[in-house]
Design a protein around this motif. Structure first.
Motif, PDB file in Angstrom:
ATOM      1  N   GLY A 196       0.830  -1.200   0.000  1.00  0.00           N
ATOM      2  CA  GLY A 196       0.000   0.000   0.000  1.00  0.00           C
ATOM      3  C   GLY A 196       0.866   1.251   0.000  1.00  0.00           C
ATOM      4  N   MET A 197       0.225   2.391  -0.082  1.00  0.00           N
ATOM      5  CA  MET A 197       0.903   3.682  -0.030  1.00  0.00           C
ATOM      6  C   MET A 197       1.014   4.125   1.422  1.00  0.00           C
ATOM      7  N   VAL A 198       2.226   4.465   1.856  1.00  0.00           N
ATOM      8  CA  VAL A 198       2.419   4.924   3.230  1.00  0.00           C
ATOM      9  C   VAL A 198       2.541   6.444   3.294  1.00  0.00           C
ATOM     10  N   SER A 199       2.637   7.084   2.138  1.00  0.00           N
ATOM     11  CA  SER A 199       2.559   8.548   2.029  1.00  0.00           C
ATOM     12  C   SER A 199       2.145   8.860   0.597  1.00  0.00           C
ATOM     13  N   ASP A 200       2.080  10.118   0.250  1.00  0.00           N
ATOM     14  CA  ASP A 200       1.643  10.483  -1.101  1.00  0.00           C
ATOM     15  C   ASP A 200       2.560   9.920  -2.177  1.00  0.00           C
ATOM     16  N   GLU A 201       3.854   9.769  -1.860  1.00  0.00           N
ATOM     17  CA  GLU A 201       4.827   9.339  -2.862  1.00  0.00           C
ATOM     18  C   GLU A 201       5.420   7.954  -2.598  1.00  0.00           C
ATOM     19  N   GLY A 203       5.522   4.062  -1.711  1.00  0.00           N
ATOM     20  CA  GLY A 203       4.806   2.793  -1.675  1.00  0.00           C
ATOM     21  C   GLY A 203       5.550   1.792  -0.811  1.00  0.00           C
ATOM     22  N   TYR A 204       4.825   0.790  -0.336  1.00  0.00           N
ATOM     23  CA  TYR A 204       5.395  -0.198   0.591  1.00  0.00           C
ATOM     24  C   TYR A 204       4.955  -1.593   0.172  1.00  0.00           C
ATOM     25  N   ILE A 205       5.913  -2.520   0.057  1.00  0.00           N
ATOM     26  CA  ILE A 205       5.626  -3.918  -0.259  1.00  0.00           C
ATOM     27  C   ILE A 205       6.245  -4.789   0.830  1.00  0.00           C
ATOM     28  N   GLU A 217       3.541 -11.831  -7.482  1.00  0.00           N
ATOM     29  CA  GLU A 217       2.888 -11.010  -6.467  1.00  0.00           C
ATOM     30  C   GLU A 217       3.602  -9.669  -6.292  1.00  0.00           C
ATOM     31  N   VAL A 218       4.928  -9.680  -6.304  1.00  0.00           N
ATOM     32  CA  VAL A 218       5.679  -8.431  -6.152  1.00  0.00           C
ATOM     33  C   VAL A 218       5.444  -7.536  -7.366  1.00  0.00           C
ATOM     34  N   ARG A 219       5.452  -8.114  -8.567  1.00  0.00           N
ATOM     35  CA  ARG A 219       5.216  -7.325  -9.779  1.00  0.00           C
ATOM     36  C   ARG A 219       3.815  -6.695  -9.764  1.00  0.00           C
ATOM     37  N   THR A 220       2.824  -7.490  -9.364  1.00  0.00           N
ATOM     38  CA  THR A 220       1.458  -6.975  -9.306  1.00  0.00           C
ATOM     39  C   THR A 220       1.361  -5.831  -8.306  1.00  0.00           C
ATOM     40  N   ALA A 221       1.949  -6.030  -7.127  1.00  0.00           N
ATOM     41  CA  ALA A 221       1.920  -4.991  -6.103  1.00  0.00           C
ATOM     42  C   ALA A 221       2.609  -3.726  -6.610  1.00  0.00           C
ATOM     43  N   TYR A 222       3.764  -3.901  -7.249  1.00  0.00           N
ATOM     44  CA  TYR A 222       4.525  -2.747  -7.755  1.00  0.00           C
ATOM     45  C   TYR A 222       3.706  -1.961  -8.780  1.00  0.00           C
ATOM     46  N   GLN A 223       3.108  -2.679  -9.720  1.00  0.00           N
ATOM     47  CA  GLN A 223       2.368  -1.996 -10.780  1.00  0.00           C
ATOM     48  C   GLN A 223       1.132  -1.267 -10.236  1.00  0.00           C
ATOM     49  N   GLU A 224       0.462  -1.861  -9.263  1.00  0.00           N
ATOM     50  CA  GLU A 224      -0.700  -1.200  -8.658  1.00  0.00           C
ATOM     51  C   GLU A 224      -0.277   0.058  -7.901  1.00  0.00           C
ATOM     52  N   LEU A 225       0.842  -0.026  -7.204  1.00  0.00           N
ATOM     53  CA  LEU A 225       1.319   1.146  -6.465  1.00  0.00           C
ATOM     54  C   LEU A 225       1.777   2.250  -7.410  1.00  0.00           C
ATOM     55  N   LYS A 226       2.389   1.885  -8.524  1.00  0.00           N
ATOM     56  CA  LYS A 226       2.770   2.895  -9.523  1.00  0.00           C
ATOM     57  C   LYS A 226       1.529   3.605 -10.049  1.00  0.00           C
ATOM     58  N   GLY A 227       0.457   2.835 -10.210  1.00  0.00           N
ATOM     59  CA  GLY A 227      -0.780   3.419 -10.667  1.00  0.00           C
ATOM     60  C   GLY A 227      -1.398   4.378  -9.660  1.00  0.00           C
ATOM     61  N   LYS A 228      -0.986   4.243  -8.397  1.00  0.00           N
ATOM     62  CA  LYS A 228      -1.493   5.136  -7.348  1.00  0.00           C
ATOM     63  C   LYS A 228      -0.562   6.321  -7.100  1.00  0.00           C
ATOM     64  N   MET A 230       3.028   6.083  -6.878  1.00  0.00           N
ATOM     65  CA  MET A 230       4.272   5.779  -6.158  1.00  0.00           C
ATOM     66  C   MET A 230       5.479   6.314  -6.922  1.00  0.00           C
ATOM     67  N   LYS A 231       6.340   7.043  -6.201  1.00  0.00           N
ATOM     68  CA  LYS A 231       7.584   7.558  -6.774  1.00  0.00           C
ATOM     69  C   LYS A 231       8.814   7.028  -6.042  1.00  0.00           C
ATOM     70  N   LYS A 232       8.598   6.415  -4.875  1.00  0.00           N
ATOM     71  CA  LYS A 232       9.671   5.820  -4.081  1.00  0.00           C
ATOM     72  C   LYS A 232       9.123   4.537  -3.461  1.00  0.00           C
ATOM     73  N   LEU A 233      10.006   3.547  -3.262  1.00  0.00           N
ATOM     74  CA  LEU A 233       9.539   2.227  -2.811  1.00  0.00           C
ATOM     75  C   LEU A 233      10.282   1.751  -1.572  1.00  0.00           C
ATOM     76  N   ILE A 234       9.520   1.243  -0.598  1.00  0.00           N
ATOM     77  CA  ILE A 234      10.082   0.523   0.540  1.00  0.00           C
ATOM     78  C   ILE A 234       9.757  -0.954   0.341  1.00  0.00           C
ATOM     79  N   LEU A 235      10.791  -1.794   0.220  1.00  0.00           N
ATOM     80  CA  LEU A 235      10.628  -3.243   0.106  1.00  0.00           C
ATOM     81  C   LEU A 235      11.059  -3.862   1.430  1.00  0.00           C
ATOM     82  N   ASP A 236      10.133  -4.516   2.108  1.00  0.00           N
ATOM     83  CA  ASP A 236      10.366  -5.036   3.452  1.00  0.00           C
ATOM     84  C   ASP A 236      10.583  -6.540   3.395  1.00  0.00           C
TER      85      ASP A 236
END
Length: 557
Positions: A196-201, A203-205, A217-228, A230-236
């Motif tokens: 999900g998005m943890v701030s305006d920019e 995204g978090y996976i 699953e990671v690709r799907t999550a990434y693409q959905e967050l880009k659509g929302k 996302m300009k920066k990513l946290i991968l946990d």
């Protein structure tokens, strides 16, 4: 690490070519020693079966002896008996036929600890905190398994798709047991339980495993967050034990160019040594990335973390990873049994192996601890930053792991945090969204009062240290000289439960809020409730607010 089917087939052909696994470098003396010891073992087992005073269970005895033998090698070479194959398949595929609930033993009771979203268990109305009394009429308290131990309700709940299983459960606040009928289905344990998005920019996976669908699953999550947006990513990858090698390669490939080296495996059987590269065009070569790691990020999780670091593709934040740089191959044995055997070490692009130098001795939390500089070798990332081998991947920004207070440990281990969440869920029909939910001070006071008649005593580390000091003083004949001071210190440092409930109120409130959120919103609720107090998450968000610092770290300055 578990190989994909393709890699396992590769391993199989190499072994057959080697001559039933003994290879050309084995001598006649070695064949004799193997045959001699196998004969000794068979003779010993025959004598035990004939003359031991009690009945011997052959399956259990052989499994125990095999496990003991493999334990002398490394922690990752394991034998799977025929009745464990279903568990093995679940571990590698993340799929099983069942209802989708985690049930654990608490004080002799079978308690529902988690209900997974979208599963038959959730659809049937099963709730976290329910006590399962019977499964299809089988009483879990009185019926024993074939070895005389308690029944495993998980095995009873698994079965053919579209078949019904009848559960008799006791629920908090209900006088009479409830009867629930659950229709079994294929349950897929997701590798990405939350994104999900943890701030305006940002995204978090949250990547928790590497079974066969992890990359998708990671690709799907990434693409959905880009659509929302996302300009920066946290991968946990914290608490991620690893999994399939090909999934680690594919996930790394999302962020690095096609044909880039990902990992090299090297072992005794040189025909199996191979360098694996990114096979596909990447999704994104530019998005800033932070990878969160801890001491339980292992194996495939360490490959992804190491690749991101070695290519200076992102910044790692957290604690040193577990240090498992060993590759496992699955071998088929007779009578539908399997052997998962360590066959090689893996090396990430900088050339370093992240395998802990000594995998048999670790800290209590599973971490490898401090590695002496004399035992480490320096390597360089693509941009020339110096990195080291010898035990896991060291993050670029180290955040000290939080040590839970003794009172928090006691309340958690005794199940009292969980039990209060069950009570709270019964008394409150709904709560705010997990990110917004907070206990009031009045509600925390109610929790403290509820604990009044509960047993959760504990010993603090200071009290343990004073006990050790007293024992040493008595042994070395100094006790008479310092007993008054020791007595005074003990009085001052003796813990008070009421005082500790106040001193550690922020920590305990956080634990309660996360547990309660989980009872309403399941796994996603626990994750979202943790965002506000997660130190690694805070460090990542702070770094993303200072992109000059982000760039400086990746340049090694």
């Amino acid at each position: 690490m578990r190989f994909s089917k393709r890699l396992t087939l590769l391993a199989s052909s190499a072994l057959v070519a080697g001559g039933i696994g003994f290879f050309s470098f084995k001598t006649d003396d070695r064949f004799f020693e193997i045959a001699r010891n196998l004969d000794i073992y068979a003779t010993l087992f025959k004598e035990l079966n004939l003359y031991y005073v009690d009945e011997v269970n052959p399956n259990r005895m052989v499994k125990t002896s095999i496990d003991a033998m493999l334990k002398a090698l490394d922690p990752y070479t394991n034998f799977f008996a025929e009745d464990e194959i279903e568990d093995y398949m679940t571990m590698t595929t993340g799929r099983y036929n069942g209802i989708g609930a985690l049930i654990g033993q608490r004080q002799g009771k079978s308690i529902v600890l988690m209900v997974y979203e979208g599963t038959p268990a959730e659809k049937s109305g099963l709730q976290i905190g329910d006590e399962v009394l019977k499964v299809d009429g089988v009483d879990l308290k009185t019926r024993k398994d074939r070895d005389g131990g308690p029944l495993d309700p998980g095995k009873l709940l698994k079965g053919q798709n579209n078949t019904a299983v009848k559960l008799t459960v006791s629920r908090y606040g209900q006088k009479a047991p409830l009867e629930l009928s659950v229709i079994r289905d294929v349950v897929k344990m997701t590798n990405v339980p939350y994104y999900g998005m943890v701030s305006d920019e940002v995204g978090y996976i949250d990547l928790k495993d590497f079974t066969a669908t992890a990359s998708r699953e990671v690709r799907t999550a990434y693409q959905e967050l880009k659509g929302k947006g996302m300009k920066k990513l946290i991968l946990d990858v914290r608490e991620n034990p690893g999994g399939l090698l090909n999934m680690a390669i594919d996930i790394s490939n999302i962020f690095i160019p096609k044909d880039s080296e990902v990992v090299t495996t090297k072992g005794k059987v040189t025909e199996w040594n191979k360098t694996y590269t990114a096979m596909n065009p990447p999704l994104d070569l530019d998005i800033p990335i932070v990878v969160l790691t801890n001491s339980h990020s292992a194996s495939a999780a360490e490959i992804v973390s190491g690749v991101i670091q070695d290519y200076d593709r992102g910044v790692l934040i957290g604690q040193r990873t577990y240090g498992k740089g060993l590759v496992q191959t699955t071998r088929e044995l007779s009578f539908n049994t399997k052997l998962k055997i360590t066959t090689a070490k893996y090396y990430i692009p900088s050339g370093r192996c992240i395998q802990a130098i000594d995998y048999s001795h670790r800290n209590a939390d599973g971490s490898v601890g401090k590695i002496p500089d004399s035992l480490k070798t320096a390597f360089k990332t693509k941009a020339g930053r110096v990195v080291y081998d010898g035990g896991g991947v060291l993050p670029d920004i180290v955040v000290e792991a939080q040590t839970p207070s003794p009172v928090a440990l006691s309340l958690t281990n005794k199940g009292l945090i969980f039990d209060y969440a069950v009570k709270y869920r019964h008394e409150h029909a709904s709560i705010k969204p997990a990110r917004e939910f907070r206990l009031t001070d009045a509600e925390y006071t109610e929790f403290a009062k509820w604990l009044g008649d509960k047993e959760y005593d504990y010993t603090t580390q200071v009290e343990k240290d004073l006990g050790t000091l007293e024992a040493s003083a008595k042994k070395e004949k100094y006790f008479d000289q310092i007993q008054d001071q020791l007595k005074s210190l003990k009085t001052k440092m003796s813990h008070s439960k009421d005082a500790d409930l106040n001193t550690f109120k922020p920590e305990l409130k956080t634990l309660l809020e996360q547990e309660i959120a989980g009872h309403y919103y399941l796994q996603k609720g626990i994750k979202e409730a943790s965002f506000a107090t997660d130190p690694e998450m805070k460090a990542a968000l702070d770094l993303f607010k200072d992109m000059n610092r982000y760039g400086t770290i990746l340049k090694g300055k």
